[in-house]
Structures are given as structure tokens and as C-alpha cells.
Scaffold this motif. Structure first.
Motif, mmCIF file in Angstrom:
data_model
loop_
_atom_site.group_PDB
_atom_site.id
_atom_site.type_symbol
_atom_site.label_atom_id
_atom_site.label_comp_id
_atom_site.label_asym_id
_atom_site.label_seq_id
_atom_site.Cartn_x
_atom_site.Cartn_y
_atom_site.Cartn_z
ATOM 1 N N GLY A 58 0.821 -1.215 0.000
ATOM 2 C CA GLY A 58 0.000 0.000 0.000
ATOM 3 C C GLY A 58 0.852 1.261 0.000
ATOM 4 N N PHE A 59 1.880 1.291 0.844
ATOM 5 C CA PHE A 59 2.763 2.458 0.910
ATOM 6 C C PHE A 59 3.547 2.625 -0.394
ATOM 7 C CE2 PHE A 59 6.907 4.367 1.949
ATOM 8 C CZ PHE A 59 6.467 5.599 2.426
ATOM 9 N N GLY A 60 4.130 1.508 -0.863
ATOM 10 C CA GLY A 60 4.896 1.562 -2.120
ATOM 11 C C GLY A 60 4.042 1.986 -3.296
ATOM 12 N N GLY A 61 2.826 1.458 -3.353
ATOM 13 C CA GLY A 61 1.917 1.843 -4.437
ATOM 14 C C GLY A 61 1.548 3.317 -4.372
ATOM 15 N N GLY A 62 1.329 3.831 -3.175
ATOM 16 C CA GLY A 62 1.012 5.248 -3.008
ATOM 17 C C GLY A 62 2.176 6.139 -3.395
ATOM 18 N N VAL A 63 3.384 5.746 -2.999
ATOM 19 C CA VAL A 63 4.577 6.530 -3.354
ATOM 20 C C VAL A 63 4.790 6.519 -4.865
ATOM 21 C CG1 VAL A 63 7.110 6.582 -3.169
ATOM 22 C CG2 VAL A 63 5.705 6.295 -1.118
ATOM 23 N N TRP A 117 2.566 6.028 -7.172
ATOM 24 C CA TRP A 117 1.513 6.847 -7.789
ATOM 25 C C TRP A 117 1.822 8.336 -7.633
ATOM 26 C CZ3 TRP A 117 -2.293 6.809 -11.126
ATOM 27 C CH2 TRP A 117 -3.177 7.889 -11.150
ATOM 28 N N GLY A 118 2.180 8.733 -6.428
ATOM 29 C CA GLY A 118 2.438 10.145 -6.156
ATOM 30 C C GLY A 118 3.676 10.685 -6.845
ATOM 31 N N GLY A 119 4.686 9.852 -7.058
ATOM 32 C CA GLY A 119 5.938 10.333 -7.636
ATOM 33 C C GLY A 119 6.114 10.063 -9.107
ATOM 34 N N VAL A 120 5.444 9.043 -9.640
ATOM 35 C CA VAL A 120 5.712 8.661 -11.024
ATOM 36 C C VAL A 120 4.438 8.567 -11.860
ATOM 37 C CG1 VAL A 120 6.682 6.849 -12.507
ATOM 38 C CG2 VAL A 120 7.793 7.397 -10.342
ATOM 39 N N GLN A 174 1.185 9.301 -11.736
ATOM 40 C CA GLN A 174 0.236 10.369 -12.049
ATOM 41 C C GLN A 174 0.841 11.460 -12.924
ATOM 42 O OE1 GLN A 174 -1.381 12.573 -8.793
ATOM 43 N NE2 GLN A 174 0.585 12.789 -7.750
ATOM 44 N N TYR A 175 2.164 11.567 -12.999
ATOM 45 C CA TYR A 175 2.801 12.612 -13.807
ATOM 46 C C TYR A 175 3.380 12.102 -15.123
ATOM 47 C CZ TYR A 175 2.448 15.188 -9.457
ATOM 48 O OH TYR A 175 1.973 15.792 -8.322
ATOM 49 N N TRP A 176 3.875 10.863 -15.143
ATOM 50 C CA TRP A 176 4.634 10.390 -16.285
ATOM 51 C C TRP A 176 3.939 9.321 -17.122
ATOM 52 C CZ3 TRP A 176 8.457 13.533 -17.223
ATOM 53 C CH2 TRP A 176 9.020 14.239 -16.165
ATOM 54 N N GLU A 177 2.915 8.729 -16.611
ATOM 55 C CA GLU A 177 2.234 7.651 -17.346
ATOM 56 C C GLU A 177 1.044 8.203 -18.123
ATOM 57 O OE1 GLU A 177 3.387 4.598 -17.456
ATOM 58 O OE2 GLU A 177 4.871 4.736 -15.869
ATOM 59 N N SER A 178 0.682 7.492 -19.196
ATOM 60 C CA SER A 178 -0.504 7.874 -19.968
ATOM 61 C C SER A 178 -1.751 7.560 -19.144
ATOM 62 C CB SER A 178 -0.540 7.120 -21.295
ATOM 63 O OG SER A 178 -0.719 5.736 -21.040
ATOM 64 N N SER A 179 -2.873 8.094 -19.550
ATOM 65 C CA SER A 179 -4.100 7.862 -18.778
ATOM 66 C C SER A 179 -4.506 6.395 -18.802
ATOM 67 C CB SER A 179 -5.239 8.752 -19.287
ATOM 68 O OG SER A 179 -5.551 8.423 -20.614
ATOM 69 N N SER A 180 -4.263 5.675 -19.900
ATOM 70 C CA SER A 180 -4.594 4.247 -19.922
ATOM 71 C C SER A 180 -3.654 3.467 -19.006
ATOM 72 C CB SER A 180 -4.541 3.702 -21.353
ATOM 73 O OG SER A 180 -3.233 3.815 -21.878
ATOM 74 N N ALA A 181 -2.384 3.837 -18.951
ATOM 75 C CA ALA A 181 -1.428 3.174 -18.051
ATOM 76 C C ALA A 181 -1.787 3.479 -16.592
ATOM 77 C CB ALA A 181 -0.007 3.622 -18.345
ATOM 78 N N GLN A 182 -2.229 4.692 -16.335
ATOM 79 C CA GLN A 182 -2.656 5.052 -14.987
ATOM 80 C C GLN A 182 -3.861 4.218 -14.554
ATOM 81 O OE1 GLN A 182 -3.442 9.257 -15.055
ATOM 82 N NE2 GLN A 182 -1.289 9.819 -14.765
#
Length: 192
Positions: free
Chosen positions: A85-90, A92-95, A97-105
Motif C-alpha cells: 500500500g505504501f509503495g503503491g502510493g509513493v 503513484w504520487g511520484g511517477v 500520475q505525472y509520467w504515465e498515460s491515462s490508460s497506463a494510470q
């Protein structure tokens, strides 16, 4: 896991730490009239002799094993749940949501949600099986009542350690079930 602590004839492992604790004899508790009365009343309600040293020692040793099983089950599923959970949140917050396409997100969020929900489901299922076991609930109910009896004896002047028997008051999952199977101590490789 460490080697089991060698227990003396009248010792058990208390919840607070791994040090052996010596059983307070039933005669010490029975010397306080209020505690004796409470022990006899509790004995009738919970079908247990709270002044029988051998029975109480077995109950306290079983309660320690119960505590260990609950801790190990929570640790085995709780730690991976927290790390993922922590790793997934980090991530998401660091990579993501900013660098992935919307389908990858979307794929990432779906995969993370599935993994977290699976671990959470297993964690809850494990907790329910440990807390819901009727035999273990009866054991906890007896341990809770023994704690009340010991504390009444201490208030009445008996020489009993402050936190004896070192198990908490169990706000839930400590209901006595008269029809539940009695638990017995397993063979602990020479541990009494």
C-alpha cells in the motif's frame, strides 16, 4: 523466531515481553474474601476453577499461545499490505500520475486496487477466524475474568504484581461459549 523460553514449573509467558512470570498461587488470591467470592462466582459462570493453580497455569499458557498466533497472523498479512500500500502510493504520487498515460494510470490503479483488496480481504478473513473462534473466545473470557479476580485480590492487599497476569482487558472477542470445545496445550518440546 527465537527458541522457546524454558519455563519453570509454575511459570508462564506474560504478554508484556518474553520473560517468564511466576503464577500467583490460588491460596494468595483466596485469602482476600472479595477476590475469593469473585473467583467462585466467575467459576460458576465460566465453568472454571480460578483457584486451581494447575488449571489457571494451563489457561495462562494457552492464552499466551493464542496471543502469539494472533500476532503472527496479523504480521504475516499486515506487513505486506502496509508495504504494498505504501509503495503503491509513493509510486503513484511520484511517477504514475505525472509520467504515465491515462490508460497506463488506469491499469496501474486497477492492479493496485486488486492487490490491496486481495491482501485486505485475506487480512480481514484471518482476523475474523482468530477473533471468531469460539474456543479461543472462551479462553479469552476466562483470562479476562482471572485478571479481574487477581486485580481484586491486589486491591484487597494480596502481594500481586501490578499488571499480573499481563494480559489486557479484551474489549471484544472474549465471550464465553459453554458449548465450545476446550483447548488443550500442545506438546511444546519439553516445555511444561
Amino acid at each position: 523466531m527465537d527458541e522457546p523460553t524454558e519455563l519453570g514449573e509454575w511459570e508462564f509467558i506474560g504478554r508484556r515481553g518474553g520473560d517468564p512470570v511466576r503464577l500467583v498461587p490460588g491460596e494468595v488470591i483466596a485469602a482476600v474474601p472479595e477476590a475469593r467470592s469473585l473467583a467462585e462466582q466467575a467459576g460458576r459462570e465460566l465453568r472454571f476453577n480460578f483457584l486451581d493453580d494447575t488449571a489457571v497455569l494451563g489457561m495462562l499458557r494457552l492464552r499466551h499461545l493464542d496471543e502469539e498466533k494472533m500476532f503472527n497472523a496479523g504480521f504475516a498479512l499486515g506487513v505486506p499490505l502496509a508495504i504494498i500500500g505504501f509503495g503503491g502510493g509513493v509510486y503513484w504520487g511520484g511517477v504514475a500520475q505525472y509520467w504515465e498515460s491515462s490508460s497506463a494510470q488506469t491499469i496501474y490503479l486497477a492492479a493496485m486496487a486488486a492487490v490491496v483488496l486481495l491482501l485486505l480481504t485475506l487480512f480481514v478473513r484471518s482476523a475474523v477466524s482468530h477473533w471468531g473462534d469460539r474456543s479461543r473466545q472462551s479462553l479469552r473470557a476466562r483470562a479476562k475474568r482471572y485478571r479481574d479476580v487477581a486485580h481484586a485480590a491486589r486491591r484487597g492487599g494480596a502481594d500481586i504484581p501490578v499488571h499480573y497476569p499481563h494480559y489486557g482487558p479484551y474489549p471484544f472477542a472474549a465471550t464465553f461459549h459453554p458449548d465450545a470445545e476446550e483447548l488443550t496445550l500442545p506438546d511444546l518440546k519439553g516445555r511444561p
